[in-house]
Design a protein around this motif. Structure first.
Motif, PDB file in Angstrom:
ATOM      1  N   GLY A 130       0.762  -1.223   0.000  1.00 40.56           N
ATOM      2  CA  GLY A 130       0.000   0.000   0.000  1.00 40.56           C
ATOM      3  C   GLY A 130       0.798   1.281   0.000  1.00 40.56           C
ATOM      4  N   TRP A 142      -1.321   8.518   7.426  1.00 40.12           N
ATOM      5  CA  TRP A 142      -2.342   7.579   6.972  1.00 40.12           C
ATOM      6  C   TRP A 142      -1.718   6.489   6.116  1.00 40.12           C
ATOM      7  N   HIS A 143      -2.476   5.411   5.934  1.00 40.76           N
ATOM      8  CA  HIS A 143      -2.041   4.269   5.135  1.00 40.76           C
ATOM      9  C   HIS A 143      -3.232   3.794   4.307  1.00 40.76           C
ATOM     10  N   VAL A 144      -3.033   3.604   3.014  1.00 38.22           N
ATOM     11  CA  VAL A 144      -4.071   3.079   2.125  1.00 38.22           C
ATOM     12  C   VAL A 144      -3.603   1.732   1.588  1.00 38.22           C
ATOM     13  N   ILE A 181      -5.857  10.706  -4.980  1.00 40.22           N
ATOM     14  CA  ILE A 181      -6.097  10.630  -3.541  1.00 40.22           C
ATOM     15  C   ILE A 181      -5.853  11.999  -2.914  1.00 40.22           C
ATOM     16  N   GLY A 186      -5.730  10.723   2.654  1.00 39.50           N
ATOM     17  CA  GLY A 186      -5.673   9.433   1.958  1.00 39.50           C
ATOM     18  C   GLY A 186      -6.992   8.995   1.363  1.00 39.50           C
ATOM     19  N   LYS A 187      -8.017   9.841   1.391  1.00 41.82           N
ATOM     20  CA  LYS A 187      -9.318   9.474   0.842  1.00 41.82           C
ATOM     21  C   LYS A 187      -9.296   9.592  -0.684  1.00 41.82           C
ATOM     22  N   PRO A 188      -9.934   8.635  -1.388  1.00 41.02           N
ATOM     23  CA  PRO A 188      -9.950   8.709  -2.852  1.00 41.02           C
ATOM     24  C   PRO A 188     -10.795   9.884  -3.348  1.00 41.02           C
ATOM     25  N   ARG A 191     -11.178   7.449  -9.212  1.00 43.66           N
ATOM     26  CA  ARG A 191     -10.432   6.311  -9.718  1.00 43.66           C
ATOM     27  C   ARG A 191     -10.951   6.015 -11.121  1.00 43.66           C
TER      28      ARG A 191
END
Length: 384
Positions: A130, A142-144, A181, A186-188, A191
């Motif tokens: 990720g 944050w981490h996606v 993002i 980190g929110k999309p 896409r």
């Protein structure tokens, strides 16, 4: 171990002031600051400021705000590392937690994508493990999670920070997409799926045209531009190779220089209906690998069997046939902008010879420089 070293030439005050914030530096041009003159001779003992050993990895270092950021694969640890640009001292090392590691090419690395930083955020990508965002002190913001990706070679495309957004390309045998993002959380934002694209390792280019800000992606058989605001495709150019490793370079003339040469081409593969009529031994209306005639489609069957059912249906076969028909080694220059297919209207020249397989081009002094595997450096007149 790999060695990270910073070389300082003469009195390089402006070199220290110039950040190198992403893969291939500012705007992805791979172009050094113009007011620094390199020495006529390079003596490592005389010019080297410091040298430190760091774990293995294929990512490039970036330099932002007096710090060097890079990623590494140390044993089973995926690490993001910060060093002092002045002394080489390790400022912090952060490990990306993971349950399992993805496969990579035998000469590849699980630390291939290059970090991107805007001076406040440090964004590192570790394939299916990720995307990780740290502050410059190394605290995780944050981490996606990503993937798992359908690609036996692993992921290599580097993230880019464009304003308050992160842009990330992921081209694989299935599930290819371009992702935008919010860098803050980190929110999309959007896409965009790329079903026509198979495995690829290029990093996008960010360009300005009459359409606004565009994210330009070199992928299977095509160069495609997307609107930064909403991810909608804007224009495309036909004639890239099947597997693209090279990143396009934006010239100071506003033109985009592209080179790609990988994966082979097969312009005369028979249509699905023809092959089924002649070779579908079990009459299931699909094609198993043993039923295919000798061809690149048969040789790379596993990459094109999207649903992994051991056969190719008409949609799978024809999508691959189209890629092989369009794919070819080429270097070309395109004027960004336009709408739809601009292959004939906005491409100034195309050069099918001396095209690199992996290395991205560099534009300098009116010439496009390309380095081919095997150690051959070639210059091409950027005008013609």
């Amino acid at each position: 171990m790999r060695i990270a070293c910073l070389l300082l030439f003469g009195t390089p005050i402006s070199l220290l002031a110039a950040d190198w914030p992403q893969f291939r530096g500012p705007d992805g041009r791979a172009e050094a600051v113009e007011d620094v003159r390199l020495p006529d001779e390079l003596d490592l003992e005389q010019h080297r400021r410091w040298k430190v050993a760091v774990p293995k990895g294929h990512s490039s270092p970036v330099v932002v705000g007096g710090r060097v950021f890079l990623t590494a694969f140390d044993g089973e640890r995926l690490e993001t590392i910060a060093l002092s640009a002045e002394t080489g001292e390790t400022l912090w090392r952060k490990t990306a937690p993971h349950e399992r590691l993805e496969r990579v090419h035998r000469v590849g690395s699980r630390a291939t994508p290059t970090v991107a930083s805007d001076g406040s955020n440090v964004v590192a990508m570790f394939g299916s493990v990720g995307l990780f965002c740290y502050d410059t002190a190394g605290e995780l913001r944050w981490h996606v999670p990503m993937g798992p990706f359908d690609n036996s070679f692993g992921a290599a495309s580097s993230p880019l920070i464009v304003g308050n957004r992160i842009v990330l390309l992921q081209d694989h045998d299935t599930g290819s997409h371009l992702l935008c993002i919010d860098v803050a959380n980190g929110k999309p934002i959007w896409r965009t799926e790329r079903p026509e694209a198979k495995r690829g390792f290029s990093t996008p280019a960010v360009v300005q045209s009459e359409n606004g800000t565009e994210i330009v992606v070199a992928g299977s058989g095509r160069l495609t531009a997307y609107d930064l605001e909403n991810g909608q495709p804007m224009w495309f150019v036909r004639g890239l190779c099947r597997v693209v490793s090279n990143t396009p370079v934006l010239g100071r003339d506003g033109l985009l220089y592209v080179a790609s040469n990988g994966g082979g081409s097969a312009p005369n593969e028979p249509a699905f209906a023809e092959v089924v009529a002649d070779r579908d031994a079990n009459t299931n209306g699909k094609l198993e690998q043993k039923e295919l005639p000798g061809s690149p489609i048969k040789s790379f069957f596993g990459q094109f069997d999207a649903d992994k059912d051991g056969s190719l249906d008409e949609a799978e076969y024809e999508s691959v046939r189209t890629i092989f028909a369009e794919a070819k080694p080429s270097a070309f220059v395109v004027r960004p902008g336009g709408e739809g297919d601009v292959t004939e209207s906005r491409v100034a020249w195309t050069q099918p010879r001396a095209v690199p397989r992996n290395a991205s081009p560099v534009l300098a002094g009116g010439a496009l420089f390309v380095a081919r595997d095997g150690g051959i450096l070639i210059s091409v007149d950027a005008e013609n």
